[in-house]
Design a protein around this motif. Structure first.
Motif, PDB file in Angstrom:
ATOM      1  N   VAL A   1       3.436   9.584  -9.992  1.00 52.43           N
ATOM      2  CA  VAL A   1       2.665   9.652 -11.306  1.00 52.43           C
ATOM      3  C   VAL A   1       1.929  11.090 -11.521  1.00 52.43           C
ATOM      4  O   VAL A   1       1.921  11.740 -12.352  1.00 52.43           O
ATOM      5  N   SER A   2       1.322  11.688 -10.294  1.00 51.69           N
ATOM      6  CA  SER A   2       0.794  12.957 -10.116  1.00 51.69           C
ATOM      7  C   SER A   2       2.011  13.981 -10.398  1.00 51.69           C
ATOM      8  O   SER A   2       1.609  15.150 -11.311  1.00 51.69           O
ATOM      9  N   GLN A   3       3.033  14.012  -9.656  1.00 54.34           N
ATOM     10  CA  GLN A   3       4.191  14.690 -10.014  1.00 54.34           C
ATOM     11  C   GLN A   3       4.462  14.978 -11.561  1.00 54.34           C
ATOM     12  O   GLN A   3       4.876  16.042 -12.200  1.00 54.34           O
ATOM     13  N   LEU A   4       4.780  13.748 -12.180  1.00 54.67           N
ATOM     14  CA  LEU A   4       4.919  13.729 -13.610  1.00 54.67           C
ATOM     15  C   LEU A   4       3.978  14.239 -14.434  1.00 54.67           C
ATOM     16  O   LEU A   4       4.291  14.950 -15.385  1.00 54.67           O
TER      17      LEU A   4
ATOM     18  N   GLU B   1       0.866  -1.308  -0.011  1.00 55.52           N
ATOM     19  CA  GLU B   1      -0.105  -0.074   0.027  1.00 55.52           C
ATOM     20  C   GLU B   1       0.789   1.213   0.170  1.00 55.52           C
ATOM     21  O   GLU B   1       0.459   2.211  -0.769  1.00 55.52           O
ATOM     22  N   PRO B   2       1.788   1.439   0.804  1.00 47.15           N
ATOM     23  CA  PRO B   2       2.779   2.463   0.824  1.00 47.15           C
ATOM     24  C   PRO B   2       3.521   2.649  -0.410  1.00 47.15           C
ATOM     25  O   PRO B   2       3.591   3.840  -0.973  1.00 47.15           O
ATOM     26  N   ARG B   3       3.743   1.652  -1.118  1.00 46.53           N
ATOM     27  CA  ARG B   3       4.700   1.464  -2.722  1.00 46.53           C
ATOM     28  C   ARG B   3       3.436   2.049  -3.418  1.00 46.53           C
ATOM     29  O   ARG B   3       3.897   2.910  -4.282  1.00 46.53           O
ATOM     30  N   ILE B   4       2.195   1.785  -3.452  1.00 47.28           N
ATOM     31  CA  ILE B   4       1.290   2.129  -4.361  1.00 47.28           C
ATOM     32  C   ILE B   4       0.960   3.639  -4.011  1.00 47.28           C
ATOM     33  O   ILE B   4       0.924   4.365  -5.157  1.00 47.28           O
ATOM     34  N   GLU B   5       1.032   4.355  -3.178  1.00 44.02           N
ATOM     35  CA  GLU B   5       0.718   5.708  -2.530  1.00 44.02           C
ATOM     36  C   GLU B   5       1.870   6.534  -3.269  1.00 44.02           C
ATOM     37  O   GLU B   5       1.845   7.394  -3.908  1.00 44.02           O
ATOM     38  N   ASP B   6       3.111   5.966  -3.040  1.00 41.60           N
ATOM     39  CA  ASP B   6       4.464   6.622  -3.559  1.00 41.60           C
ATOM     40  C   ASP B   6       4.137   6.606  -4.956  1.00 41.60           C
ATOM     41  O   ASP B   6       4.698   7.606  -5.620  1.00 41.60           O
ATOM     42  N   ALA B   7       3.748   5.545  -5.759  1.00 40.48           N
ATOM     43  CA  ALA B   7       3.670   5.566  -7.175  1.00 40.48           C
ATOM     44  C   ALA B   7       2.613   6.437  -7.829  1.00 40.48           C
ATOM     45  O   ALA B   7       3.026   7.145  -8.866  1.00 40.48           O
TER      46      ALA B   7
END
Length: 124
Positions: free
Chosen positions: A68-71, A58-64
């Motif tokens: 994606v939002s930043q990109l 879950e934390p990895r999904i949130e980081d990803a």
């Protein structure tokens, strides 16, 4: 319209060795996701070697999702900047064309006046 599930997946275009080297020279990266021989299954097996490691999913999904939002934001800014640059370039080209047309008019006027002066000198 979405392709039927029976269609084979489209093959992504590949880069030549020279193109890959050029890209690595311009944008060096240590990220395993950027490797030309990236193996997603092996990568996931390293991140999640067993069932006990799944709570960190879950934390990895949130980081990803944050990446994606930043990109998306960076791409949007780049597209906007490129559009503005294109508009400025179009305006600058139009201004340069107007200046060239005015210069041509002035040169033609100078040639006409020079010709008239030459005729007057001949008459004298």
């Amino acid at each position: 319209m979405a392709a039927p599930a029976t269609d084979p997946p489209r093959k992504l275009p590949s880069m030549s060795d020279q193109q890959q080297q050029n890209l690595a020279d311009v944008l060096p990266s240590e990220d395993p996701l950027d490797a030309t021989d990236f193996d997603p299954v092996a990568y996931l097996n390293v991140l999640f070697p067993n069932e006990r490691s799944l709570p960190s999913l879950e934390p990895r999904i949130e980081d990803a999702a944050e990446q994606v939002s930043q990109l998306d934001l960076e791409i949007s800014k780049a597209v906007h900047a490129q559009a503005e640059a294109g508009a400025r370039a179009t305006k600058d080209i139009a201004t340069a064309r107007e200046a060239m047309a005015e210069l041509c008019t002035r040169v033609a006027s100078i040639k006409t006046k020079a010709s008239e002066s030459e005729n007057l000198v001949r008459e004298i």
